[in-house]
Motif scaffolding. Structure first.
Motif: not given
Length: 89
Positions: A63, A65, A70-71
């Motif tokens: 992951d 991001l 970002a998330v």
């Protein structure tokens, strides 16, 4: 006929030379063994370090991001709804 002083001295010098050569050979042998052991430890540590580096990117690549922020990461998103659901009730 007993050996002369010159022969006795030559034998003593020869024994001294053989003893010094033996000590130097043992010192060289121990030094060589030490170098080999150090290289083996470095090679073993290098293999272990490579394995750790190879495993780390696979976890972060799952992951990207979440890695940069970002998330939310999957670990925090799984624990957050439980806490939010408990506070909302």
């Amino acid at each position: 006929m007993p050996p002369s002083a010159r022969e006795i001295r030559a034998q003593a010098v020869h024994r001294l030379q053989i003893g010094i050569f033996g000590l130097a050979a043992m010192l060289l042998l121990v030094g060589l063994a030490n170098i080999i052991m150090d290289r083996a430890k470095q090679a073993e540590a290098g293999v272990t370090g490579t394995q750790v580096q190879a495993e780390a990117p696979s976890k972060s690549n799952s992951d990207p991001l979440a890695d940069i922020g970002a998330v939310p990461s999957p670990e925090t998103s799984q624990t957050a709804p439980k806490g939010a659901a408990a506070q909302g009730r």
